[in-house]
Write an enzyme that holds these catalytic residues in place. Structure first.
Site, PDB file in Angstrom:
ATOM      1  N   ARG A 273      25.819 -95.833-116.654  1.00 23.99           N
ATOM      2  CA  ARG A 273      27.178 -95.557-117.590  1.00 23.99           C
ATOM      3  C   ARG A 273      27.138 -96.417-118.539  1.00 23.99           C
ATOM      4  NH1 ARG A 273      31.322 -93.539-112.398  1.00 23.99           N
ATOM      5  NH2 ARG A 273      29.993 -92.116-111.289  1.00 23.99           N
ATOM      6  N   ARG A 288      31.528-104.466-112.831  1.00 24.12           N
ATOM      7  CA  ARG A 288      31.783-102.953-113.545  1.00 24.12           C
ATOM      8  C   ARG A 288      30.328-103.694-114.276  1.00 24.12           C
ATOM      9  NH1 ARG A 288      35.858 -99.960-116.007  1.00 24.12           N
ATOM     10  NH2 ARG A 288      37.011-100.955-114.860  1.00 24.12           N
ATOM     11  N   GLU A 369      37.485-100.463-106.625  1.00 22.27           N
ATOM     12  CA  GLU A 369      37.215 -98.972-106.252  1.00 22.27           C
ATOM     13  C   GLU A 369      35.598 -98.961-105.562  1.00 22.27           C
ATOM     14  OE1 GLU A 369      35.975 -94.878-108.561  1.00 22.27           O
ATOM     15  OE2 GLU A 369      38.155 -96.261-109.439  1.00 22.27           O
ATOM     16  N   SER A 372      35.667 -92.774-104.683  1.00 22.20           N
ATOM     17  CA  SER A 372      36.759 -91.415-105.541  1.00 22.20           C
ATOM     18  C   SER A 372      36.033 -90.282-104.068  1.00 22.20           C
ATOM     19  CB  SER A 372      36.717 -90.875-106.793  1.00 22.20           C
ATOM     20  OG  SER A 372      37.503 -92.488-107.374  1.00 22.20           O
ATOM     21  N   ARG A 411      30.210-103.146-105.506  1.00 25.48           N
ATOM     22  CA  ARG A 411      31.441-103.597-105.280  1.00 25.48           C
ATOM     23  C   ARG A 411      31.526-104.203-103.665  1.00 25.48           C
ATOM     24  NH1 ARG A 411      35.386-100.405-109.477  1.00 25.48           N
ATOM     25  NH2 ARG A 411      34.384-101.167-111.365  1.00 25.48           N
TER      26      ARG A 411
END
Length: 460
Positions: A273, A288, A369, A372, A411
């Site tokens: 990404r 990130r 995070e 999800s 993470r």
């Protein structure tokens, strides 16, 4: 996507969803106008076709009755109707394409009762887990980006040299830790009834559209053999941003049987990404990045079971964090932070204790995070043509899709390096991972290599 019939019958509901989700650039009035024109054209086309069929039947009768002049007039009228029908159908096809493109910009309708809000500050914290019995940590926890370089298990400088900013080398025991996490997660989810899938890494544009990545998030994708701002075709290839894309599209344009459901697939993949965001502590290090590993969980279910399955999917993702004994919290996402395609969404955020951030826990640190968990209802199914047949004699219906990370690795690595850090700068390997690292209990690090290490006084 939502159905055009739903839009016709519930324009105010759709308008409200667009506003609550903060989606811009959707001209709903224009879509409704195009849909009305399209339906009028379809009706007109049906009338023209019916009239032409009647005239065609009359032509034969007129010729048999010797009424050649009337037959010739009927033939001329039939030709006029044919030309008029072609014009109507051509315009209807143009509108169909325009409507299809416009409907792809309309977001999913949030489920009834979703928290209404504009951004992450309006998300609802449901609970926190693992804070009742925290392990002993150093008085000053070293951030993972410094500790990882000190231990010679994370190398951001060489990653940037090879691939650019946002890439890294994970080395030695760091790489072993990540491999261990992948296999550990796959084993946990196999216990939960998941079937492994190892999907293709390149995915085509149609697959990206099927799950809702396109057209909205083209700028975040890595295109193979072209620039993102250039036109693309259905068959153009992209590096997958998540295994959700290929796994959801496995059954695209197929009809599954009721006996097939529920289907639970898990897939490990690297993911790519173009992560956007401000630079600094919030994104520094392994938080990130442009390439990361993840185990993804994808479910295909009957519509009446999807919300019960959503709660089950949340439980399945949480199990990874529970077994790793990492403190975390569960959030229910508000409408403005829920996402374009989701009807309902939970986030799992793991605790990383080193960097204090606003809205962090009283113990300090920050939330990251790692998963999800989303119910898309039939939104993706309509885009990808995912249907099932409740009974062999019944019409096929759209099924519901759900997915969640089980979980994203970088993470989790950050949380382990910080939460399991020791006073002497080593890192304890979580007990659940030790069997996957040949019984290794502690990450002690490695010696640096190269002349630069000698010059920096890090190697004698």
């Amino acid at each position: 996507m939502i159905s055009r019939q739903f839009l016709r019958e519930n324009p105010d509901v759709v308008r409200d969803a667009i506003e609550k989700k903060g989606v811009e650039g959707v001209d709903l009035d224009r879509i409704l106008e195009m849909d009305e024109e399209w339906r009028d054209l379809k009706a007109k086309g049906d009338d023209l076709r019916h009239e032409r069929n009647e005239i065609s039947e009359r032509i034969g009768d007129l010729k048999r009755e010797g009424k050649d002049e009337e037959a010739e007039s009927a033939i001329e009228r039939s030709q006029e109707l044919k030309e008029e029908l072609e014009t109507v159908e051509e315009r209807a096809d143009e509108l169909e394409d325009e409507l299809e493109a416009a409907m792809l910009e309309v977001p999913q309708i949030p489920y009834d009762g979703a928290p209404v809000g504009e951004d992450e500050s309006d998300n609802v914290e449901l609970r926190r887990e693992g804070f009742d019995a925290l392990r002993d940590m150093p008085e000053e926890v070293v951030p993972h980006y410094d500790l990882g370089e000190d231990l010679e298990i994370l190398d951001f400088e060489r990653g940037a040299k090879v691939s650019g900013g946002g890439y890294q080398f994970v080395k030695g025991d760091g790489a072993r830790l990540e491999y261990a996490l992948i296999q550990f997660m796959l084993d946990v989810h196999r216990e939960q009834g998941y079937t492994d899938v190892f999907p293709p890494i390149p995915v085509n544009s149609r697959a990206m559209r099927g799950t809702g990545q396109f057209p909205k998030f083209v700028e975040d994708a890595y295109r193979i053999g072209g620039h993102n701002d250039e036109p693309y075709d259905d068959d153009d290839l992209w590096l997958l941003p998540t295994a959700e894309v290929p796994v959801t599209n496995m059954y695209r344009d197929e009809i599954l049987l009721d006996d097939d459901l529920p289907i639970k697939h898990q897939a490990y993949t690297p993911n790519f990404r173009r992560e956007a965001g401000e630079h600094g502590t919030e994104t520094r290090g392994y938080v990130r990045v442009h390439q990361f590993n993840k185990v993804e969980l994808v479910n295909f279910v009957r519509p009446e079971n999807s919300y019960e399955r959503l709660d089950g999917l949340l439980e399945e993702a949480e199990e990874v964090l529970r077994r790793l004994e990492l403190p975390y919290r569960v959030l229910e996402m508000c409408t403005g932070d829920m996402g374009f395609t989701q009807a309902k969404k939970y986030d799992l955020e793991v605790w990383a204790p080193a960097d204090d951030m606003p809205e962090g826990p009283d113990e300090g640190g920050r939330w990251l995070e790692v998963s999800s968990i989303s119910n898309f209802e039939d939104f993706q199914a309509r885009r990808a043509g995912l249907r099932y047949r409740p009974e062999r004699h019944e019409s096929a219906e759209y099924l519901h899709t759900l997915n969640g990370s089980g979980v994203a690795l970088p993470r989790v690595v950050v949380a382990i390096l910080e939460y399991y850090q020791n006073e002497d700068g080593t890192v304890t390997v979580p007990e659940a991972l030790q069997p996957y690292m040949d019984g290794q209990e502690v990450i002690e690090g490695h010696d640096p290599v190269g002349e630069a290490a000698v010059g920096a006084g890090r190697k004698e």
